[in-house]
Design a protein around this motif. Structure first.
Motif, PDB file in Angstrom:
ATOM      1  N   TYR A 111      13.921  55.853  18.067  1.00 46.36           N
ATOM      2  CA  TYR A 111      15.145  55.530  17.327  1.00 46.36           C
ATOM      3  C   TYR A 111      16.209  54.928  18.242  1.00 46.36           C
ATOM      4  O   TYR A 111      16.898  53.977  17.876  1.00 46.36           O
ATOM      5  N   THR A 112      16.324  55.485  19.434  1.00 47.65           N
ATOM      6  CA  THR A 112      17.310  54.967  20.385  1.00 47.65           C
ATOM      7  C   THR A 112      16.963  53.542  20.799  1.00 47.65           C
ATOM      8  O   THR A 112      17.831  52.658  20.807  1.00 47.65           O
ATOM      9  N   LEU A 113      15.699  53.289  21.126  1.00 49.40           N
ATOM     10  CA  LEU A 113      15.292  51.940  21.520  1.00 49.40           C
ATOM     11  C   LEU A 113      15.421  50.949  20.367  1.00 49.40           C
ATOM     12  O   LEU A 113      15.846  49.799  20.571  1.00 49.40           O
ATOM     13  N   THR A 154      11.246  64.397  21.014  1.00 47.34           N
ATOM     14  CA  THR A 154      11.651  63.518  22.112  1.00 47.34           C
ATOM     15  C   THR A 154      11.149  62.094  21.874  1.00 47.34           C
ATOM     16  O   THR A 154      11.880  61.128  22.073  1.00 47.34           O
ATOM     17  N   ARG A 155       9.920  61.987  21.433  1.00 49.56           N
ATOM     18  CA  ARG A 155       9.351  60.660  21.188  1.00 49.56           C
ATOM     19  C   ARG A 155      10.100  59.948  20.055  1.00 49.56           C
ATOM     20  O   ARG A 155      10.415  58.759  20.151  1.00 49.56           O
ATOM     21  N   LEU A 184      21.205  46.358  18.139  1.00 54.00           N
ATOM     22  CA  LEU A 184      22.549  46.019  18.606  1.00 54.00           C
ATOM     23  C   LEU A 184      22.533  44.807  19.531  1.00 54.00           C
ATOM     24  O   LEU A 184      23.408  43.931  19.436  1.00 54.00           O
ATOM     25  N   ILE A 185      21.558  44.731  20.425  1.00 54.50           N
ATOM     26  CA  ILE A 185      21.478  43.588  21.334  1.00 54.50           C
ATOM     27  C   ILE A 185      21.213  42.299  20.553  1.00 54.50           C
ATOM     28  O   ILE A 185      21.832  41.266  20.825  1.00 54.50           O
TER      29      ILE A 185
END
Length: 83
Positions: free
Chosen positions: A13-15, A7-8, A21-22
């Protein structure tokens, strides 16, 4: 035990992907907006130069194409056979 790590890692990776992308979108936005502004400025300069040339030409024509009054001039009819 591995669920917590999984989960961590997924969150990290998602953040990181979202931040990447931002930042990519922000860089593209800045570059494209500057290009659009630069193109608009160039078009406005070209339009201003064209309008200046037209104004100078119009002023030149106004100075050199005046009507001259000749009191003794006669006007010939366009169709003399109609008289």
């Amino acid at each position: 035990m591995f669920n917590k790590v999984k989960t961590r890692l997924t969150m990290i990776y998602t953040l990181s992907l979202v931040c990447l992308l931002i930042s990519f979108i922000a860089i593209l936005y800045v570059i494209i907006s500057y290009e659009i502004i630069d193109k608009n400025v160039e078009e406005l300069k070209a339009y201003l130069n064209k309008e200046k040339e037209d104004l100078v030409e119009e002023l030149y024509e106004d100075d050199h194409h005046e009507l001259h009054f000749e009191p003794n001039r006669t006007i010939n009819p366009p169709f003399p056979f109609l008289n």
